[in-house]
Scaffold this active site. Structure first.
Site, PDB file in Angstrom:
ATOM      1  N   GLU A 213       0.797  -1.228   0.000  1.00  0.00           N
ATOM      2  CA  GLU A 213       0.000   0.000   0.000  1.00  0.00           C
ATOM      3  C   GLU A 213       0.831   1.281   0.000  1.00  0.00           C
ATOM      4  O   GLU A 213       0.784   2.086   0.950  1.00  0.00           O
ATOM      5  CB  GLU A 213      -0.942   0.007   1.216  1.00  0.00           C
ATOM      6  CG  GLU A 213      -1.932  -1.136   1.219  1.00  0.00           C
ATOM      7  CD  GLU A 213      -2.972  -1.041   2.339  1.00  0.00           C
ATOM      8  OE1 GLU A 213      -2.874  -0.133   3.187  1.00  0.00           O
ATOM      9  OE2 GLU A 213      -3.880  -1.871   2.363  1.00  0.00           O
ATOM     10  N   GLU A 403      -5.303  -8.752   0.792  1.00  0.00           N
ATOM     11  CA  GLU A 403      -5.864  -8.514   2.125  1.00  0.00           C
ATOM     12  C   GLU A 403      -7.360  -8.277   1.990  1.00  0.00           C
ATOM     13  O   GLU A 403      -7.808  -7.627   1.039  1.00  0.00           O
ATOM     14  CB  GLU A 403      -5.275  -7.254   2.796  1.00  0.00           C
ATOM     15  CG  GLU A 403      -3.897  -7.402   3.344  1.00  0.00           C
ATOM     16  CD  GLU A 403      -3.373  -6.107   3.975  1.00  0.00           C
ATOM     17  OE1 GLU A 403      -4.170  -5.321   4.525  1.00  0.00           O
ATOM     18  OE2 GLU A 403      -2.147  -5.900   3.899  1.00  0.00           O
TER      19      GLU A 403
HETATM   20  C1  FCB Z   1      -4.035  -2.461   5.706  1.00  0.00           C
HETATM   21  C2  FCB Z   1      -2.590  -2.753   6.074  1.00  0.00           C
HETATM   22  C3  FCB Z   1      -2.426  -3.852   7.093  1.00  0.00           C
HETATM   23  C4  FCB Z   1      -3.493  -3.794   8.163  1.00  0.00           C
HETATM   24  C5  FCB Z   1      -4.873  -3.670   7.566  1.00  0.00           C
HETATM   25  C6  FCB Z   1      -5.990  -3.632   8.559  1.00  0.00           C
HETATM   26  O1  FCB Z   1      -4.126  -1.164   5.229  1.00  0.00           O
HETATM   27  O2  FCB Z   1      -1.891  -3.141   4.928  1.00  0.00           O
HETATM   28  O3  FCB Z   1      -1.134  -3.779   7.603  1.00  0.00           O
HETATM   29  O4  FCB Z   1      -3.205  -2.791   9.053  1.00  0.00           O
HETATM   30  O5  FCB Z   1      -4.930  -2.526   6.771  1.00  0.00           O
END
Ligand code: FCB
Length: 490
Positions: A213, A403
């Site tokens: 990110e 994620e």
């Molecule tokens: C994302 C991050 C990860 C975690 C999640 C909840 O933005 O990549 O490290 O904190 O959110």
């Protein structure tokens, strides 16, 4: 009873996602050498409510407990993959500035290429902190023994302190000489670090994400004082500069990994290299309001497209006018991305507002009112299908869900969240999108950056006193989905 008849590819990667800083500390060696460590310990930050006051050294302790945690992933969840990161400061707590490499610049003074040689690698190996190298090798080997394919992130946010002093930068950016991603030299050091990791662990890793990110690193760090992220500055010019440096660093790290990982250990090998990005599902608050629509479109451009345009197409729109002039094109930097990792969490509603920066539409985001997680993020499963389609159709790369998850301390919503999102991933596959895997965030509860331990994202709840792992209801659901059971109860 719920019915979910998934038709996913045989070799689909099922996993959980983690990051080093968030899970490692709590048992065993504490890493005090990163900017994030210093940032969350800083008294002013704690007093001003910029960070929670929770400390990572009270975390889940994966550094010692990794064998049993990885077994949970394999045996309880039936996963075949695991996303983890290595912390740069654990490998190089001391500077690597003086390890010689040749650097090539383009006519505008941007770093274009870095030549890391065998001799540079030898010197880097001398500098590397051996207990950390050994421990990461043990963790990666354990994954391999268990049949967990690793997706390794090289940079999931902490920078070594010798590269970034977040407090000095917060207090007076013009006078710090450790300026993190604002400094082009960080790109060179990142090239060395990437080459070293690929060379050292290439026999155990085939799938890499250079960074996690990047738009959060630049946006939360340099375009928002109150985000809780280092160095907590709000300056458009710095934000643009940092984003560009991250894009250059990604491309250069991509080349290093390709060059230095010569060993294949899976069907992906030797080096399948992508980015982990977080395109957000922005929606105009009022679809009939021109201002709301313009604001939502601008945010979608800025957050979702701008960075990918740089690394995939070589388009560096530095004045953010949503057009690429010939002088902003860098074809030599294009195409360095094999897959796009999509982190997806929520829908964000956007309203137009008065512009505070000339040339940039004003906007305001509406806080979540219904279907909210503990983070205050709006649950909106349809968005994941949209983002996967969007990423593939625009950039023509395979995609992975790197994620997706929910902070849900009461364990009331996680099972349905998981089911609903995976069902939308399947729809994206049926739409024709090559989705290669799904990684739930996260395996265990962990240190949620500025917000600390209150946010519980884990499939396994962590009792931070005893370090016990306690399954949430979603463990069974995830396992049943992966085992291909058609019907199950939530
Ligand atoms: C994302 C991050 C990860 C975690 C999640 C909840 O933005 O990549 O490290 O904190 O959110």
């Amino acid at each position: 009873m719920f019915v979910l008849d998934l038709k996913l590819p045989e070799d689909f990667l099922w996993g959980t996602a983690t990051s080093a800083f968030q899970i490692e500390m709590g048992m065993g060696e504490v890493d005090v050498n990163s900017d994030w460590y210093v940032w969350v310990h800083d008294e002013d930050n704690i007093r001003n409510g910029i960070v929670s006051g929770d400390l990572p050294e009270n975390g889940p302790g994966f550094w010692e407990l990794y064998p049993s945690d990885l077994r949970l992933a394999k045996e309880e969840l039936r996963n075949n993959a695991f996303r983890m990161s290595i912390d740069w400061s654990r490998i190089f707590p001391e500077p690597t500035w003086d390890v010689p490499v040749r650097v090539h610049y383009d006519s505008d003074g941007n770093i274009r290429e870095v030549d890391v040689t065998e001799e540079s690698i030898r010197l880097l190996d001398e500098r590397a902190y051996k207990p950390s190298v050994r421990r990461y090798r043990e963790i990666l080997s354990e994954c391999r023994n268990l049949g967990l394919t690793v997706l390794l992130t090289l940079y999931h946010w902490p920078l070594p302190l010798w590269i970034h002093d977040p407090i000095a930068c917060r207090d007076d950016i013009s006078h710090s000489n450790r300026r993190g991603w604002l400094d082009q030299r960080t790109i060179i050091e990142f090239a060395k670090y990437s080459a070293f990791i690929a060379k050292t662990f290439g026999d155990l890793v085939d799938i890499y994400a250079t960074m996690n990110e990047p738009m959060v690193v630049s946006g939360a760090g340099y375009f928002s004082e109150k985000s809780g992220f280092p160095p907590g500055i709000n300056d458009l010019n710095l934000f643009v500069k940092v984003t560009k440096n991250l894009a250059l660093a990604h491309g250069i790290a991509y080349e290093q990994i390709k060059r230095w990982d010569e060993n294949s250990c899976s069907k992906w090998g030797p080096a399948y290299v992508g980015i982990v990005h977080n395109p957000q599902y922005f929606e105009a608050y009022n679809a009939d309001s021109r201002e709301d629509v313009i604001a939502a479109e601008f945010l979608a451009y800025l957050q979702n497209e701008w960075f990918l345009n740089m690394i995939v197409r070589g388009d560096f729109d530095m004045n953010l006018d949503m057009r690429v002039d010939p002088s902003e094109q860098r074809p030599s930097l294009a195409g360095r991305c094999d897959f796009i990792g999509v982190n997806y969490y929520m829908r964000i509603r956007v309203k137009g507002a008065e512009s505070r920066i000339p040339g940039i539409p004003g906007y305001e985001t509406i806080p979540c009112r219904e279907n909210c997680t503990d983070m205050g993020w709006e649950i909106y499963p349809e968005g994941i299908r949209y983002e996967l389609n969007w990423a593939y159709r625009l950039y023509r790369r395979p995609v992975m869900v790197t994620e997706n998850g929910i902070a849900d301390a009461k364990d009331e919503k996680r099972s349905e969240f998981l089911r609903a999102h995976i069902s939308e991933v399947e729809k994206a596959i049926n739409d024709g999108v090559p989705v290669e895997g799904y990684f739930y965030w996260s395996l265990i509860d962990n240190f949620e950056w500025a917000k600390g331990f209150k946010m519980r994202f884990g499939l396994f709840r962590v009792d931070y006193e005893t370090k016990r792992r306690i399954p949430t209801k979603a463990v069974k659901v995830y396992r049943q989905i992966i085992e291909g059971l058609k019907s199950f109860s939530l």
